[in-house]
Design a protein around this motif. Sequence first.
Motif: not given
Length: 513
Positions: A361-378
Amino acid sequence: MKLICSKWCGSFAVALVLASLTMYASSQDTSPGAQTPAPQAQKETRITPEQAKELFRSLNQILTFASDDTQLPVHHEVKKRLITRDQVEKYILDKLHDEKDAKRMRREEIVLKKFGLLDRDFQLQPFLVSLLKEQIAGYYDNKTKTMNLVDWVSPEEQKPVMAHELTHALQDQHTDLDKWEPEDPDTISKNVTEDNQRLEIDERDTARDAVLEGQAMAVYLDYTLKPAGKSLMTMPDVMRTPKDDTDTSDSSPVMARAPLMLQQSLLFPYKDGLGFEQRLLKDKGAKYAFAGVLDRPPSTSYEIMNPRAYERGATVPLLRMPDVHGLLEADYQPYDIGVMGELDVRILTELFGGPEEAAMLTPQWKGGLYYAVQSRKARTAEEQAATSSVALLYLSAWRSEAAAIEFAKLYGRELSKKYSGVVRVPDSESSSDERVYNGSEGPVLIVREGKQVFVSESFDLTTARKLQFLFFGAQQSGETQEAAHASPPPDELTTQLTRMITGCGLMKASLLH
């Protein structure tokens, strides 16, 4: 993906991939009388004042060798000093306890656990302290311009390490490393413009650390192999694949206990960086491979892992972050954002599916991003330290629909290793390209659209589908960028961890792989 490693420790030399490479190179010689050096047990001793003087005298000779090998000129002498183990340990602890860095590490540790790259009960900071204490063998400090030699390793053992670390001194004299590796922003992005600016600079440090360590590894090997009439140029290709990882339990007990993500993050700058440099040396020569790369550094782990793409000046797709702030701001606050680069994908697919799956799979990669948020209740520290307080979005792009399908299946299969009570909910799925699960930290939505895979974790399904629409739409609208050499490169999920470790010098574990 960012992990806080290199910038903390300066430029330590931690001493293990290299020994194995030296033995590997020696094993290629089948001529009569050729011998493969046998590993020898190491016993810690204190060097004498006479040995220290000999070590200091050898510095200029080794510096000249490194200069000839790299064609990087010596502009001035390098300062040197002898330090104790206590001094090294204090330096590590001071760095790890820096308030700003410690806060960033806690945040990034939670994201890594949310992705399943670290176990929920793993304590990153104490482990790193133990690892660095075990591994350090000397370092060049580019802030003080000083070669730090340790007083518990014999001069003969330190000389090859000096060849590695003095290469950093030459790099520093060619291009001020403090300016070449600028500090990352220490604030969290608050709007879509800042989000995409973060993505544009996110993988820079991973690639640049691989350049610095790969060049230094090349000189280390050339110095070590010179008595046998060999060099990196005469060796077979040393590019590493996931199948190359070996047991380090005898020589590095702490490293042997490290999670796969930490092992791969540590080894990447040394092994993949070395493979990158070797390819450039063979294709273009020393001036291109050393000064040329420092003057035009690669932007991404993709270029390090595919050096001929770097030679061609190939651009790498940079996925676009849509504006999600208005949709999420009532219930969540921004937590972390970054690129999921080729290195991250290699680690994730090997952890989830094994070396063969990663190699496919690794040679088939063509980009990626992640986004994380935290609950305001924490609100409490305990609540904020739990992965359940964080919701995660991940968009990946692939070279074929078949690869995207396989990755979506792989990701879904592994959810039960991250969350308890995971069950699939087919009645909530709207198409055959969609998978919906429930688990201990809420719903998970996995959707494949063409060659892209979208993942939402811990958002309610209504919100997740709105986010899916925004993420796919941002790419289809022609807003996908190309990460070019001229722009600041992006950091990966594992970048900060890699940077902290390589910043602590030549790792012993890097010598045994």
